[in-house]
Scaffold this active site. Sequence first.
Site, mmCIF file in Angstrom:
data_model
loop_
_atom_site.group_PDB
_atom_site.id
_atom_site.type_symbol
_atom_site.label_atom_id
_atom_site.label_comp_id
_atom_site.label_asym_id
_atom_site.label_seq_id
_atom_site.Cartn_x
_atom_site.Cartn_y
_atom_site.Cartn_z
ATOM 1 C CG ASP A 93 29.425 37.437 42.514
ATOM 2 O OD1 ASP A 93 29.335 38.512 41.899
ATOM 3 O OD2 ASP A 93 30.312 36.602 42.286
ATOM 4 C CD GLU B 197 35.805 36.166 35.040
ATOM 5 O OE1 GLU B 197 34.932 36.714 35.750
ATOM 6 O OE2 GLU B 197 36.059 34.953 35.087
HETATM 7 O O1 KIV Z 1 32.593 34.732 41.514
HETATM 8 C C1 KIV Z 1 33.735 35.209 41.576
HETATM 9 O O2 KIV Z 1 34.611 34.759 42.324
HETATM 10 C C2 KIV Z 1 34.010 36.351 40.711
HETATM 11 C C3 KIV Z 1 35.445 36.754 40.549
HETATM 12 C C4 KIV Z 1 36.147 35.771 39.733
HETATM 13 C C5 KIV Z 1 35.571 38.125 40.004
HETATM 14 O O3 KIV Z 1 33.131 36.915 40.149
#
Ligand code: KIV
Length: 264
Positions: free
Chosen positions: A81, A176
């Site tokens: 991310d 989501e």
């Molecule tokens: O940050 C995270 O763990 C996510 C998932 C929930 C898809 O973006």
Amino acid sequence: MKKKIKKILLKKNKKKLVCLTAYSKSIAKILDNYCDIVLVGDSMANVLYGHKNTHKINLDTIIQHTLSVKMGIKKSLLVVDMPKGTYNDEHIALKNAKLLIKKTRCDAIKLESNKKNYKIIKFLVKNNISVMGHVGYTPQFKKKFRIEGLSKIQVSKILKEAKLIENAGAFSIVLECLSPNAAKEITNKIKIPTIGIGSSSFCDGQILVTDDMLGISGFYPKFVKKYINLNRIIEKAVKKYSRDIKLRKFPSTSNFLNGFKYRK
Ligand code: KIV
């Protein structure tokens, strides 16, 4: 196209994609045997660091956890991310994504849609960076949690958003907390795999936060299936350890070190 990404794309309409989050080597090593995708999610902000939201986790922290996760990964696709504020424009996004990839050797990055950042995805992809999109409940941009795609108009708006992300070159997309109708419509109308969380079984794959499904995060909304209550198991072990020390049962002679070589 990168081999691991191609493998993910080929599973569309054939095999379900199995995805989970990891923040450390020990968990990643276990997931690697079963997952197509391991995500170093910014959910670590809530799960590990006790933050109210994901907004304050920074790139350095994400990099440190990814370095640990990477050590446990051999075959799964490692996606990371991009934290909030690290992809505010094309050039900032490229600089940060390059740094993340250079330092961690992850396979791809994920960024959340704010319905405006399609150009950023396009720019990253043009620069050879593999991008996973994320629509529906996007914690970096939405304050209030609500299920999306409950009306026809909402479904067509999210579908449009997903198509723009696909056209920008993303190789997959997280859905989501979308209604089953929305998840089904999007999964049927786009060519890249959809990865659902709280978005029904109509998606091409599923992801959960590992700590939630293991029962150690304390966060168990309806869409999380708790596969084990690890909290209870850990507590039992710690209680036994504590009792053993007090009763002088641990360490016993079998734990004494006589000529034992410590691991390097
Ligand atoms: O940050 C995270 O763990 C996510 C998932 C929930 C898809 O973006």
